[in-house]
Design an enzyme around this catalytic site. Sequence first.
Site, PDB file in Angstrom:
ATOM      1  N   SER A 129      59.721  -1.341  53.051  1.00 56.06           N
ATOM      2  CA  SER A 129      58.878  -0.749  51.725  1.00 56.06           C
ATOM      3  C   SER A 129      58.124  -2.034  51.397  1.00 56.06           C
ATOM      4  CB  SER A 129      59.907  -0.565  50.618  1.00 56.06           C
ATOM      5  OG  SER A 129      60.613  -1.746  50.385  1.00 56.06           O
ATOM      6  N   HIS A 150      57.357   5.009  55.794  1.00 53.98           N
ATOM      7  CA  HIS A 150      58.154   4.634  54.609  1.00 53.98           C
ATOM      8  C   HIS A 150      58.583   5.857  53.741  1.00 53.98           C
ATOM      9  CE1 HIS A 150      58.177   2.872  50.199  1.00 53.98           C
ATOM     10  NE2 HIS A 150      59.340   2.531  50.767  1.00 53.98           N
ATOM     11  N   GLU A 162      54.889   7.451  53.450  1.00 52.29           N
ATOM     12  CA  GLU A 162      53.715   6.400  53.613  1.00 52.29           C
ATOM     13  C   GLU A 162      53.498   6.243  54.918  1.00 52.29           C
ATOM     14  OE1 GLU A 162      53.058   4.286  49.457  1.00 52.29           O
ATOM     15  OE2 GLU A 162      54.762   3.516  50.411  1.00 52.29           O
ATOM     16  N   ASN A 200      54.256   1.545  45.690  1.00 54.30           N
ATOM     17  CA  ASN A 200      54.937   0.272  45.225  1.00 54.30           C
ATOM     18  C   ASN A 200      53.685  -0.819  44.632  1.00 54.30           C
ATOM     19  OD1 ASN A 200      57.222   0.996  45.643  1.00 54.30           O
ATOM     20  ND2 ASN A 200      57.852  -0.225  47.163  1.00 54.30           N
TER      21      ASN A 200
END
Length: 601
Positions: A129, A150, A162, A200
């Site tokens: 991540s 991800h 992702e 993120n």
Amino acid sequence: MTTASTERTARTFETIGVIGLGTMGAGIAEVFARNGFTVVGVELTEEAVERGREHLAHSTGRAVSRGKMSEEQQAEILGRIGFATDLSALADADFVVEAVVESLEVKKDLFRRLDDIVRPDAILATNTSSLPVTEIATANTRPGRVVGVHFFNPAPVQNLVEIVRTVVAEPAVLADVEGLLGRVGKNPVVCGDKAGFIANTLLFGYLNHAVSMYEGRYATREDIDAAMRFGCGYPMGPLALLDLIGLDTAYEILETMYRQGRDRLHAPAPILKQMVTAGLLGRKSGRGFYTYERADSPVVVADDRTPSTDDLPELRHDIRTVGVVGTGTMAAGIVEVFAKSGYDVLYVGRSQDKVEGVRAAIARNFDKQIQRGRATEEQKTEVLGRLSGTMSLDDLARVEIVVEAIAEDLAIKTTLFENLDEICKPGTILATTTSSLPIISLATVTSRPQDVIGMHFFNPAPIMKLVEVVSTVATDDAVAETVRALCAKVGKVAVSCGDRAGFIVNALLFPYLNDAVKMLEAHYATADDIDTAMKQGCALPMGPFELLDVVGNDVSLAIQRELYLEFREPGFAPAPLLEHLVTAGYLGRKTQRGFRDYSAR
């Protein structure tokens, strides 16, 4: 003239390898098994394999108990998953994804070992991540076949994935992985190899800013969280979300992002490190920003920072009649809010047409509600009977509070407050709905700065629950308490904060939107992929570019400039692309073109 077809046959995937069968790895294995693939799960030990089996049995069992799959389907899914403790079991896999511990060295070593085991044409993926996918990929002799994939937790439920492309990733590999993820019902978005990827990067910058706001005692944890829930429609407030994620996890992600990008806004707020060191990790430890019933419990319990129910705000000033200055959408909405709550409302407009327009707008809103069975003709008559419109500011001499909702221009508002100071009786509260201007500048032109306060409603006022109650250094405590109590009486959620640019919501929201524009500007991902990532990965009601086009890029730019001027934070400087769109007149939906073109829709 004819040319040979350049179309490529898509790769066939049959066997999927999953390395690491913790919560995430087991979830990924379940995703592929549910969609008919043969899955080989690999763990270090038989004990770890057994825990992986339990994860899968528990997850699919929950689906059975909820009626989302039958016991036969569960048996079929589990029957497609094989288990091993040796990587050699992956020799025939077409696609291998690892979900092992988040350690760069462990992952690099794993990809080195896979070199001699998997077929040359097998695609390898890392579920990291935050770690650099390029470094992981180059540990393999064929880095072009390695991508980041991800998944979001829980993998069987969350649709977003992702796909992280490195500078050496082969286009055919990216296309094949995108197709594979589409086959298992996921919505893949493609982005470059930068710590945090899309979701993120944007999420944790915002969360870190919220922590700094709390650390600086600008607002309470409850008010920060309520502001983002009720002001933006977010499913959770930022501090509650950090407790759910785990403060140690959040700290590590921010540290990784900061080390790679050196963006000061990603440097973890000092209090995060202190809390992690003290073992205050959030829900999993039973205490983080909030205190929980026990470790791993979602139930918040009162602690020494919880507001007492004995301290509910009271009306320290007697409020019978409310004055509203302005006749625009926001002003009309505020008039409606107070009138529906039983207050007599006197509103002031610049012309008779505008004054009548407010009454007509409220009547139209009632007609819609009556048609849907949500209101009656009697209620409409009663509310309209509480309204008085005028073109004379002097008529405000009889009200106990004035709420101004005129143009967001400091000079115009200043002149109004000078007039209100002369007109209104002593003790009348003077409130401004400004979303970005310094309230103290309005207070100081009056002889009663102690009675001046911010009362920032959100649009549309009759629907949005939040009001930011903004006190200046001069605002009397009794005035602030009265306004909070008044908000409660009209069915709003009041949050308290100080007089600085952006207050709570805009100060947290617009730097996040600005970061999204910078991400697009850097060609890191497309606007569509960024919007999808934030809606599906973070459960936000709108993606950043959808929201910018609704708010208006000119409005967004003005707010971002105010934030930059106030805080002098380089990361708050408006993204050049936002400046260019505004210069070109691409303001969003209101001009039919912004980050997207709406003219053909």
